[in-house]
Each structure stands twice: as C-alpha cells, then as structure tokens.
Design a protein around this motif. Structure first.
Motif, PDB file in Angstrom:
ATOM      1  N   ARG A   1      28.617  -8.118  19.904  1.00 38.94           N
ATOM      2  CA  ARG A   1      28.138  -6.765  19.564  1.00 38.94           C
ATOM      3  C   ARG A   1      29.157  -5.712  19.982  1.00 38.94           C
ATOM      4  N   PHE A   2      29.772  -5.894  21.152  1.00 40.01           N
ATOM      5  CA  PHE A   2      30.773  -4.925  21.606  1.00 40.01           C
ATOM      6  C   PHE A   2      31.966  -4.899  20.652  1.00 40.01           C
ATOM      7  N   VAL A   3      32.450  -6.068  20.264  1.00 39.97           N
ATOM      8  CA  VAL A   3      33.605  -6.143  19.365  1.00 39.97           C
ATOM      9  C   VAL A   3      33.281  -5.493  18.027  1.00 39.97           C
ATOM     10  N   ALA A   4      32.116  -5.791  17.475  1.00 42.26           N
ATOM     11  CA  ALA A   4      31.735  -5.202  16.194  1.00 42.26           C
ATOM     12  C   ALA A   4      31.635  -3.683  16.288  1.00 42.26           C
ATOM     13  N   ALA A   5      31.062  -3.186  17.381  1.00 48.67           N
ATOM     14  CA  ALA A   5      30.941  -1.740  17.550  1.00 48.67           C
ATOM     15  C   ALA A   5      32.308  -1.082  17.684  1.00 48.67           C
ATOM     16  N   ARG A   6      33.198  -1.702  18.414  1.00 54.21           N
ATOM     17  CA  ARG A   6      34.545  -1.153  18.573  1.00 54.21           C
ATOM     18  C   ARG A   6      35.284  -1.127  17.239  1.00 54.21           C
ATOM     19  N   LEU A   7      35.175  -2.196  16.459  1.00 58.10           N
ATOM     20  CA  LEU A   7      35.820  -2.223  15.153  1.00 58.10           C
ATOM     21  C   LEU A   7      35.281  -1.096  14.264  1.00 58.10           C
ATOM     22  N   ARG A   8      33.989  -0.900  14.280  1.00 56.88           N
ATOM     23  CA  ARG A   8      33.409   0.160  13.445  1.00 56.88           C
ATOM     24  C   ARG A   8      33.868   1.535  13.908  1.00 56.88           C
ATOM     25  N   ARG A   9      33.999   1.736  15.228  1.00 53.74           N
ATOM     26  CA  ARG A   9      34.491   3.029  15.709  1.00 53.74           C
ATOM     27  C   ARG A   9      35.927   3.287  15.242  1.00 53.74           C
ATOM     28  N   LEU A  10      36.675   2.218  15.058  1.00 56.12           N
ATOM     29  CA  LEU A  10      38.035   2.365  14.552  1.00 56.12           C
ATOM     30  C   LEU A  10      38.069   2.528  13.034  1.00 56.12           C
ATOM     31  N   GLY A  11      36.904   2.445  12.404  1.00 54.62           N
ATOM     32  CA  GLY A  11      36.836   2.614  10.954  1.00 54.62           C
ATOM     33  C   GLY A  11      36.925   1.322  10.177  1.00 54.62           C
ATOM     34  N   VAL A  12      36.841   0.171  10.864  1.00 59.03           N
ATOM     35  CA  VAL A  12      36.936  -1.119  10.184  1.00 59.03           C
ATOM     36  C   VAL A  12      35.572  -1.484   9.591  1.00 59.03           C
ATOM     37  N   ARG A  13      35.565  -1.786   8.305  1.00 62.11           N
ATOM     38  CA  ARG A  13      34.364  -2.286   7.660  1.00 62.11           C
ATOM     39  C   ARG A  13      34.317  -3.796   7.850  1.00 62.11           C
ATOM     40  N   ILE A  14      33.174  -4.325   8.284  1.00 59.93           N
ATOM     41  CA  ILE A  14      33.018  -5.759   8.493  1.00 59.93           C
ATOM     42  C   ILE A  14      32.236  -6.333   7.320  1.00 59.93           C
ATOM     43  N   ARG A  15      32.833  -7.283   6.654  1.00 64.36           N
ATOM     44  CA  ARG A  15      32.212  -7.874   5.464  1.00 64.36           C
ATOM     45  C   ARG A  15      32.134  -9.388   5.633  1.00 64.36           C
ATOM     46  N   PRO A  16      30.957  -9.949   5.932  1.00 61.67           N
ATOM     47  CA  PRO A  16      30.842 -11.407   5.994  1.00 61.67           C
ATOM     48  C   PRO A  16      31.160 -12.008   4.625  1.00 61.67           C
TER      49      PRO A  16
ATOM     50  N   GLU B   1      43.747   1.310  14.013  1.00 62.44           N
ATOM     51  CA  GLU B   1      44.080   2.349  14.980  1.00 62.44           C
ATOM     52  C   GLU B   1      45.436   2.975  14.674  1.00 62.44           C
ATOM     53  N   ALA B   2      46.408   2.155  14.277  1.00 60.26           N
ATOM     54  CA  ALA B   2      47.755   2.667  14.020  1.00 60.26           C
ATOM     55  C   ALA B   2      47.877   3.362  12.666  1.00 60.26           C
ATOM     56  N   HIS B   3      46.979   3.034  11.731  1.00 60.60           N
ATOM     57  CA  HIS B   3      47.044   3.600  10.377  1.00 60.60           C
ATOM     58  C   HIS B   3      45.668   4.129   9.979  1.00 60.60           C
ATOM     59  N   PRO B   4      45.202   5.191  10.609  1.00 61.60           N
ATOM     60  CA  PRO B   4      43.859   5.692  10.306  1.00 61.60           C
ATOM     61  C   PRO B   4      43.703   6.197   8.872  1.00 61.60           C
ATOM     62  N   ARG B   5      44.815   6.416   8.174  1.00 60.85           N
ATOM     63  CA  ARG B   5      44.737   6.892   6.791  1.00 60.85           C
ATOM     64  C   ARG B   5      44.393   5.762   5.818  1.00 60.85           C
ATOM     65  N   LEU B   6      44.440   4.512   6.293  1.00 64.05           N
ATOM     66  CA  LEU B   6      44.133   3.367   5.441  1.00 64.05           C
ATOM     67  C   LEU B   6      42.672   2.946   5.608  1.00 64.05           C
ATOM     68  N   SER B   7      42.158   2.247   4.603  1.00 58.71           N
ATOM     69  CA  SER B   7      40.793   1.728   4.645  1.00 58.71           C
ATOM     70  C   SER B   7      40.848   0.238   4.945  1.00 58.71           C
ATOM     71  N   VAL B   8      40.424  -0.145   6.153  1.00 54.83           N
ATOM     72  CA  VAL B   8      40.580  -1.528   6.622  1.00 54.83           C
ATOM     73  C   VAL B   8      39.234  -2.244   6.591  1.00 54.83           C
ATOM     74  N   THR B   9      39.238  -3.435   6.001  1.00 52.81           N
ATOM     75  CA  THR B   9      38.054  -4.292   5.964  1.00 52.81           C
ATOM     76  C   THR B   9      38.389  -5.628   6.605  1.00 52.81           C
ATOM     77  N   LEU B  10      37.505  -6.106   7.468  1.00 54.69           N
ATOM     78  CA  LEU B  10      37.636  -7.445   8.042  1.00 54.69           C
ATOM     79  C   LEU B  10      36.634  -8.358   7.347  1.00 54.69           C
ATOM     80  N   VAL B  11      37.129  -9.386   6.674  1.00 56.63           N
ATOM     81  CA  VAL B  11      36.257 -10.354   6.024  1.00 56.63           C
ATOM     82  C   VAL B  11      36.091 -11.541   6.959  1.00 56.63           C
ATOM     83  N   GLY B  12      34.861 -11.734   7.408  1.00 56.31           N
ATOM     84  CA  GLY B  12      34.583 -12.810   8.351  1.00 56.31           C
ATOM     85  C   GLY B  12      33.509 -12.379   9.330  1.00 56.31           C
ATOM     86  N   ASP B  13      33.181 -13.269  10.240  1.00 57.36           N
ATOM     87  CA  ASP B  13      32.183 -13.003  11.279  1.00 57.36           C
ATOM     88  C   ASP B  13      32.928 -12.871  12.599  1.00 57.36           C
ATOM     89  N   PRO B  14      33.142 -11.647  13.092  1.00 55.29           N
ATOM     90  CA  PRO B  14      34.015 -11.448  14.256  1.00 55.29           C
ATOM     91  C   PRO B  14      33.551 -12.212  15.498  1.00 55.29           C
TER      92      PRO B  14
END
Length: 381
Positions: free
Chosen positions: A180-195, A157-170
């Motif tokens: 499901r809510f947390v995952a959807a919110r992260l994706r709306r912020l542009g976070v890629r979730i990678r197990p 959210e603070a650095h939308p110009r960066l590409s952020v990936t979360l490695v793990g199972d939120p």
C-alpha cells in the motif's frame, strides 16, 4: 604463461571474487575479463535511465591493484583455457564464471521497440530517448517487481512532464502495508498503476491481454532477466534458463575447474538465492574460497547464504527497506519513506565500500542461510 585464475566478468560477484583471492592469497595470479573498463553499479541503472544519477566507477577504483584486466568478452570455456572474442586465449587453472545477467526479451510482437534499465548501454539509450519526448508523452514501464517499481518512480520524479504508467502489480510479494505504501508513493509521483499483461507493443501503444491499449511513446521492459549462453555453448551443465549449475560449494556440477558466482548460476539445494547484489557479494566471496581450495587440493566448504532485506528506491527522497528472513521471505518490519530512502542509499554505497574494503584485505562477513529442512528450527517463546 598460465594464469592461476581467470575471472569472467567484472560486476559485483566477479570483483568481489578477484579482490578476496588477491587480498588473502597474494601469490595467486588473477586476470579479470571485463566487458568494459568501468565498474557498473547495476542497482543505480534506473537513475541512469531517468537522468537523475550516475552508476560507473573506473574499474581500478574498486579492483585489487594486482589484478590484470583484459577488456573483452569470452566466447568459449575449455578444460584449461578461455577463448575471447578478439582471438586471445587465456590459460587457467581455475575459471570463475561471473558473467552476470541482462534484460529478458519477451516473445511478443514489437519486442524490438522495448527499452531497458538492466544494462549500462541500454540505460543510457533509455535516458536519451526520454529526453527527446514531448510534454505529456506516454511512458509505460512493464513489470511490478523491484526493477519496474524503481524505474517508474525514478522516471516520474525526474520527468514530471511525462505521463508514466506502470503495468503490473507493484511488489506483490511483499506484505500488504508495504504494498500500500509503494502504491501510494507511485501515485503521488503521478504514476498510473495498471494491472495486466502486455501481449504486444505497437507504434504509440502497448496492448494488454484484456484487449485494452495503453498509450506509450516509450516502453521500458522490466519483466525479468536472462543470462548469457556462454556456459551452454561451452558444454557446461546448465538449467533450463541457461544458468550454470553448480554444487553446494559453487563448483561446476560436472566437476570442471569452473567456479560459478553471481546472477548466471544456480546453486544446488539453494533455491532461495535470487539475482541481486545482495547475493552477488557473498557468492563472489565464497567462490574465491572455493577457488583457493581447488588450487591447493583441499576440500571446499558448502555455501551458506542468507538474506537480510529487500531495498526499494521510490525516487530520491523515499524508499523502503523491507526486512526479510534468511530465505528472503519478508518479515513484518520495514523502514518506509525518508528512513527507507536513507537505508537504501546506505546499502548501495556500502556495497561499493565493501568491495574496496575487501581489496584492502578486510574480511567480508555475510548472513548464514536458512536452516536445512531436516534440522529443527528453534522457536523462541
């Protein structure tokens, strides 16, 4: 001159213990050994790392005015005195062990490249490093627990110009609707979730156990916490992770005049207590009561500590307050979105307010713990 009580640490548990002792027993002398002259709201360090908020207060703003403060670090705890790194020796009648925790360092190649939000100085270093990244640079946050999720959301959210990936199972431990809510919110912020599981950190990428590489100019490790080895070095009883083992009253398991509170202790028979400010304040309060009992030669009471919720910030405008049972297992009820954000912020502000309130002599009630297994639990029909 012997100080009645030496408190080792000035985080949530240490400050609560000192404040409760001095507010309820003004004749006691207390010295607090603090690593820095400020109180750190550790639950806000993901904001510090992202550059979206501050997390410090002058120690005098939250600590009882009668407490003596020595800025330094303990290197050894003896039978009746503490040795500090600067050579100072502090005699005591009772020591309160409240040294807290820090970021765990994984045993993987490239671990020296990792950043963290677990400590103030490292969070500030992370903020500086994020500010130096160019547009589109990859940032990887490792860990699907509360710290990892909060860090990924705040940075994105603070650095939308960066590409952020979360490695793990939120937040895999929470109910499906919250996950499901947390995952959807992260994706709306542009976070890629990678197990996956990180096995190495290289220049420009993290390597996963399945052989994939995730581009990363900066890696934030949120894969767990570790504790200082002060208790082990002082020949006090510790568990396999180095946490001080204490009995049900919070006294050191070997009967020494050491009372353990906060992240760096493990309480006999209470495995539900996790590292958190939610546990730190009750531990500090009860530790103060046990300390007074030791000073006066009376029998300390066993601890009963229950949880109420798990709170998650998902940026500045969204969050989750997941209600829990006293043993910290989740209930179905949760506040999500804007209400969750308000709830989380209220809890964080209320924590500092409660420390100040205790310093003024007001009581600090906290939820009772889960009923022992030997006792039947009433079922409401």
């Amino acid at each position: 001159m012997t100080t009645d009580v030496v408190v080792l640490g000035a985080g949530y548990a240490g400050v609560m213990a000192a404040n409760r002792l001095l507010a309820t027993h003004p004749g006691v002398s207390v010295t607090v050994v603090a690593p820095r002259p400020v109180f750190v709201e550790r639950v806000r360090l993901h904001q510090v790392a992202a550059g979206s908020g501050a997390a410090t207060h002058d120690l005098a703003d939250v600590l009882h005015p009668a407490a003596a403060v020595h800025v330094g670090t303990a290197v050894h705890i003896g039978a009746d005195r503490v040795l500090l790194a600067d050579g100072t020796t502090l005699p005591f009648r009772v020591a309160i062990y409240a040294v807290g925790s820090g970021a765990a360092v994984p045993a993987i190649p490239g671990a020296d490249r990792l950043h963290s939000t677990a400590e103030l100085e490292r969070a500030l270093d992370t903020a500086a490093a994020l500010g130096e990244l160019g547009d589109g640079a990859g940032v990887v946050v490792v860990g699907g627990g509360l710290t990892g999720v909060e860090s990924a959301a705040e940075i994105a959210e603070a650095h939308p110009r960066l590409s952020v990936t979360l490695v793990g199972d939120p937040v895999a431990h929470l109910p499906g609707s919250t996950r499901r809510f947390v995952a959807a919110r992260l994706r709306r912020l542009g976070v890629r979730i990678r197990p996956g599981r990180v096995v190495a950190v290289e220049d420009g990428a993290v390597l996963l156990a399945d052989g994939d590489a995730v581009p990363a100019e900066l890696v934030v490790w949120a894969g767990g916490f570790t504790v200082p080895d002060l208790a082990r070095r002082s020949a006090l009883p510790v568990d396999e992770t180095g946490r001080l083992r204490v009995d049900a009253t919070l006294r050191s398991a070997d009967g020494a005049n050491v009372v353990g509170v906060g992240d760096a202790v493990t309480v006999a028979g209470q495995d539900h207590i996790r590292m958190s400010c939610q546990a730190a304040l009750p531990l500090g309060a009860h530790g103060a009561d046990t300390t007074w009992a030791l000073l006066t030669g009376t029998d300390p009471r066993p601890l009963s500590l229950g949880f109420a919720a798990q709170c998650i910030s998902l940026g500045r405008s969204s969050g989750v307050v997941q209600r829990t049972r006293p043993d910290d297992t989740p209930r179905s009820l949760a506040l999500r979105g804007t209400l969750g954000s308000f709830g989380k912020e209220a809890v964080v502000r209320g924590t500092v307010w409660m420390l100040r309130r205790q310093a003024r002599g007001h009581s600090y009630p906290f939820p009772a713990g889960p009923a022992p297994a030997s006792e039947p639990i009433a079922v409401r029909r």
